[in-house]
Motif scaffolding. Sequence first.
Motif, mmCIF file in Angstrom:
data_model
loop_
_atom_site.group_PDB
_atom_site.id
_atom_site.type_symbol
_atom_site.label_atom_id
_atom_site.label_comp_id
_atom_site.label_asym_id
_atom_site.label_seq_id
_atom_site.Cartn_x
_atom_site.Cartn_y
_atom_site.Cartn_z
ATOM 1 N N LEU A 61 0.820 -1.209 0.000
ATOM 2 C CA LEU A 61 0.000 0.000 0.000
ATOM 3 C C LEU A 61 0.856 1.261 0.000
ATOM 4 C CD1 LEU A 61 -2.751 -0.999 2.595
ATOM 5 C CD2 LEU A 61 -3.010 -0.839 0.117
ATOM 6 N N GLY A 62 2.064 1.164 0.550
ATOM 7 C CA GLY A 62 2.945 2.324 0.620
ATOM 8 C C GLY A 62 3.399 2.842 -0.730
ATOM 9 N N ILE A 63 3.311 2.020 -1.767
ATOM 10 C CA ILE A 63 3.713 2.466 -3.103
ATOM 11 C C ILE A 63 2.498 2.649 -4.016
ATOM 12 C CG2 ILE A 63 6.071 1.578 -3.046
ATOM 13 C CD1 ILE A 63 5.015 -0.912 -4.520
ATOM 14 N N CYS A 64 1.315 2.770 -3.407
ATOM 15 C CA CYS A 64 0.090 3.028 -4.179
ATOM 16 C C CYS A 64 -0.204 4.519 -4.201
ATOM 17 C CB CYS A 64 -1.101 2.287 -3.569
ATOM 18 S SG CYS A 64 -1.072 0.501 -3.844
ATOM 19 N N HIS A 65 -0.740 4.976 -5.312
ATOM 20 C CA HIS A 65 -1.104 6.380 -5.481
ATOM 21 C C HIS A 65 -2.571 6.603 -5.117
ATOM 22 C CE1 HIS A 65 2.583 8.004 -7.186
ATOM 23 N NE2 HIS A 65 2.713 6.881 -7.870
ATOM 24 N N GLY A 66 -3.022 7.828 -5.359
ATOM 25 C CA GLY A 66 -4.408 8.177 -5.058
ATOM 26 C C GLY A 66 -5.417 7.400 -5.875
ATOM 27 N N ASP A 67 -4.994 6.834 -6.998
ATOM 28 C CA ASP A 67 -5.902 6.008 -7.804
ATOM 29 C C ASP A 67 -5.966 4.569 -7.304
ATOM 30 O OD1 ASP A 67 -3.427 5.052 -8.547
ATOM 31 O OD2 ASP A 67 -3.608 5.577 -10.670
ATOM 32 N N ARG A 68 -5.305 4.300 -6.153
ATOM 33 C CA ARG A 68 -5.300 2.995 -5.498
ATOM 34 C C ARG A 68 -4.596 1.921 -6.317
ATOM 35 N NH1 ARG A 68 -8.567 3.353 -1.062
ATOM 36 N NH2 ARG A 68 -10.056 5.100 -1.044
ATOM 37 N N ASP A 122 14.315 -1.166 4.336
ATOM 38 C CA ASP A 122 15.055 -1.967 3.356
ATOM 39 C C ASP A 122 14.321 -2.061 2.020
ATOM 40 O OD1 ASP A 122 17.293 -2.816 5.061
ATOM 41 O OD2 ASP A 122 15.738 -3.832 6.218
ATOM 42 N N TRP A 123 13.012 -2.139 2.053
ATOM 43 C CA TRP A 123 12.190 -2.071 0.844
ATOM 44 C C TRP A 123 12.540 -0.806 0.073
ATOM 45 C CZ3 TRP A 123 9.393 -4.090 -2.752
ATOM 46 C CH2 TRP A 123 8.154 -3.637 -3.186
ATOM 47 N N GLY A 124 12.784 0.290 0.830
ATOM 48 C CA GLY A 124 13.446 1.449 0.250
ATOM 49 C C GLY A 124 12.550 2.548 -0.281
ATOM 50 N N TYR A 125 11.243 2.347 -0.289
ATOM 51 C CA TYR A 125 10.364 3.369 -0.850
ATOM 52 C C TYR A 125 9.837 4.273 0.259
ATOM 53 C CZ TYR A 125 10.642 0.482 -4.987
ATOM 54 O OH TYR A 125 11.116 -0.235 -6.048
ATOM 55 N N GLN A 126 9.972 5.579 0.054
ATOM 56 C CA GLN A 126 9.517 6.579 1.002
ATOM 57 C C GLN A 126 8.229 7.208 0.479
ATOM 58 O OE1 GLN A 126 11.189 7.664 4.030
ATOM 59 N NE2 GLN A 126 12.145 5.690 3.698
ATOM 60 N N ARG A 127 7.256 7.351 1.363
ATOM 61 C CA ARG A 127 5.942 7.864 0.975
ATOM 62 C C ARG A 127 5.663 9.173 1.695
ATOM 63 N NH1 ARG A 127 1.060 5.606 -0.841
ATOM 64 N NH2 ARG A 127 -0.838 6.573 -0.044
ATOM 65 N N LEU A 128 5.327 10.208 0.924
ATOM 66 C CA LEU A 128 4.857 11.474 1.461
ATOM 67 C C LEU A 128 3.398 11.626 1.032
ATOM 68 C CD1 LEU A 128 7.854 13.807 0.515
ATOM 69 C CD2 LEU A 128 7.299 12.970 2.806
ATOM 70 N N VAL A 161 0.108 12.409 -3.167
ATOM 71 C CA VAL A 161 0.995 11.328 -2.740
ATOM 72 C C VAL A 161 2.281 11.428 -3.555
ATOM 73 C CG1 VAL A 161 1.384 8.837 -2.625
ATOM 74 C CG2 VAL A 161 -0.888 9.764 -2.113
ATOM 75 N N ALA A 162 3.413 11.482 -2.862
ATOM 76 C CA ALA A 162 4.717 11.435 -3.521
ATOM 77 C C ALA A 162 5.463 10.212 -3.012
ATOM 78 C CB ALA A 162 5.516 12.706 -3.241
ATOM 79 N N ILE A 163 6.146 9.527 -3.909
ATOM 80 C CA ILE A 163 6.910 8.326 -3.555
ATOM 81 C C ILE A 163 8.330 8.501 -4.075
ATOM 82 C CG2 ILE A 163 7.065 5.818 -3.780
ATOM 83 C CD1 ILE A 163 4.006 5.886 -4.402
ATOM 84 N N ALA A 166 14.576 8.453 -7.788
ATOM 85 C CA ALA A 166 13.466 8.837 -8.660
ATOM 86 C C ALA A 166 12.219 9.073 -7.819
ATOM 87 C CB ALA A 166 13.198 7.759 -9.705
ATOM 88 N N ILE A 167 11.314 9.891 -8.333
ATOM 89 C CA ILE A 167 10.068 10.175 -7.634
ATOM 90 C C ILE A 167 8.879 9.933 -8.537
ATOM 91 C CG2 ILE A 167 11.101 11.914 -6.112
ATOM 92 C CD1 ILE A 167 9.658 14.046 -7.915
ATOM 93 N N GLU A 168 7.715 9.751 -7.894
ATOM 94 C CA GLU A 168 6.425 9.821 -8.568
ATOM 95 C C GLU A 168 5.520 10.702 -7.711
ATOM 96 O OE1 GLU A 168 5.895 6.056 -11.456
ATOM 97 O OE2 GLU A 168 4.855 5.903 -9.538
ATOM 98 N N LEU A 169 4.576 11.396 -8.347
ATOM 99 C CA LEU A 169 3.669 12.293 -7.651
ATOM 100 C C LEU A 169 2.278 12.175 -8.255
ATOM 101 C CD1 LEU A 169 3.087 14.742 -5.699
ATOM 102 C CD2 LEU A 169 3.704 16.218 -7.640
ATOM 103 N N SER A 170 1.272 12.069 -7.389
ATOM 104 C CA SER A 170 -0.109 12.020 -7.861
ATOM 105 C C SER A 170 -0.968 12.984 -7.052
ATOM 106 C CB SER A 170 -0.676 10.597 -7.746
ATOM 107 O OG SER A 170 -0.700 10.177 -6.386
ATOM 108 N N ASP A 171 -2.079 13.381 -7.652
ATOM 109 C CA ASP A 171 -3.065 14.233 -6.995
ATOM 110 C C ASP A 171 -4.417 13.558 -7.177
ATOM 111 O OD1 ASP A 171 -4.605 16.213 -5.874
ATOM 112 O OD2 ASP A 171 -4.346 17.654 -7.501
ATOM 113 N N GLY A 172 -4.902 12.898 -6.123
ATOM 114 C CA GLY A 172 -6.137 12.133 -6.254
ATOM 115 C C GLY A 172 -5.992 11.056 -7.309
#
Length: 580
Positions: A297-304, A339-345, A351-353, A374-380
């Motif tokens: 779930l930590g690497i999921c965006h607003g679109d689930r 260790d998985w390494g993905y950070q979630r804001l 949502v930014a990862i 690298a990053i990804e960013l979503s809005d809803g």
Amino acid sequence: MRDRQVPQDETLPDGIDEGKRLVRVGGDKGLSLAERLSEHFHRLTWRTPIHGMRLKGRHPLKLIAVPDDPLLGDVQRGHALLEGMLTFRGESRDIETLDLTKPDFSKAFADYLHSFAWLRDLSTVATRAQATPIAEHLMRLWLNAHADTVSEPAWRADLWGRRILFWTAHAPLILSSADLVYRSRVLNTLARGARHIDRAAEKAPPGAPRVAALCGVVAGTLLIPGGDPRQSATEAALLRGLTSSIHEDGGNVARSPAVQVDLVMLLTSLREVYDARQLNPPAFLGDTLARLIPALLGICHGDRDIGSWQGGGPYGADALAQVIAATGVRTRPLRQARDWGYQRLAAGSAVAILDGAPPPVARLVEGGCASTLAIELSDGPDRIVVNCGGARTGIAQLPADLSEGLRTTAAHSTLVLGDSNSTAIHADGTLGRGVGEVELVRQESETSSRIEASHDGYARRFGLLHRRQLVMANDGRELRGEDVLLPVPKQRKIQPSVFAVRFHLGFGVQVSPTADGMAALLRLPHGGVWQFRCRGGKLAIEDSLWIDAEGRPHATLQLVVTGEAPAGGTNIGWVLKRAH
């Protein structure tokens, strides 16, 4: 259906110590010569009379129980089977003319066929009366080609593990025939396969291959008569396999979201085997699922749906929801995976990862990506900044050179120095030298969340470290970033190099540059508008592409901030802000 709620404080501590370093130990080294020789000789033993003797045993007359399949298959692939076509990721074969003795299909298609995952697809759309003739036809083809000859890929340990799970869960489709000779052959082949992987499962590579093989070993022990005395031993082997394949924070060693979903599905299917036997599964099975889901779930965006990391792409929001629901685990996304390494804001609807760890080590994965920081960013429901994804999806229509290109640093939303990868990409699918260490600090305040991370992927070649800082406002309306190139102490100075900070844009995002050439307006598919502004480089808009959940490439755009990095370093500031 189980429904286990995992509160955040029941999971592993959701935090990283200040200055936490993640080190890629032996990351550029594949299997050693000794390991390759051992693996080769192990496969050679399959042809020996000794291995043939190991496969002999009692012929089971029936299964002890038939577990349910808790997951839905692919509807399109299921309907194709009803029409006589076996399809997978852009490849199709007529089942009436399919010749398994002369395979002319890709590795991905072969794995799909040999695993019998198509049984799930078929049963999802067909009645038993409709599905049985198709399933029996393909089963007879497989038995005639592979039942008596132990060879790869058909007898690969992970494929046998998956095959045992699918054969037993869909036994009504393949064992309802009145042909007793055929039924006996299916059951005897199943027993021989279980004996084959009993010795081979723990030799499979860590991650999904080893877990799949061991799930098959446990399922065979519980469902084939005579296996009960070995239950505790096979469960202990599975626990060892899970320990070597899944980090404490719940992420898998391949750092792949696609593998994460696969592991969840494997363990969920295995749990049904215990239900069919009316046995309590070992506690570690539920505990592992309770760790896998928050990380996923930590690497999921607003679109689930999941982001595009380590060669994968979106899974499909509805399909992913069904997989998660089948586990019965209810929990919140993991924000900080050590260790998985993905950070979630996450704040407001944003949502930014961030990929805040070194790439997976060479011996654990093929097709890994040089995506550090690298990053990804979503809005809803809208994805604003993405990675291209798709390098490991095995889509037949994607040319091999394009698939390899999707693994590069330039295919990810991060800084590229000297038009080179932060970690070397080898032709055999593995990753070589480059990022060996990532240092990361995360801080939370009343007004924002801040992450600062750096990697050494360019230190050896260019004498520079890449440091990326992200600050998300607590209302989620602004993501401020800074990319800094810092000279490495005591490292010889390298001549100036060109940098490019890339922001690949989500599918359907429209871009309008501003008159000053330093900013752009981004119009999202659902009506939102964000503004991008930068300093420290020249902004350009270039073509890009993005691979969707079906593996189809879509033409998109990317924002590229370019400039020259002197030996003393430089910094590039940027901000993404919601306009309305």
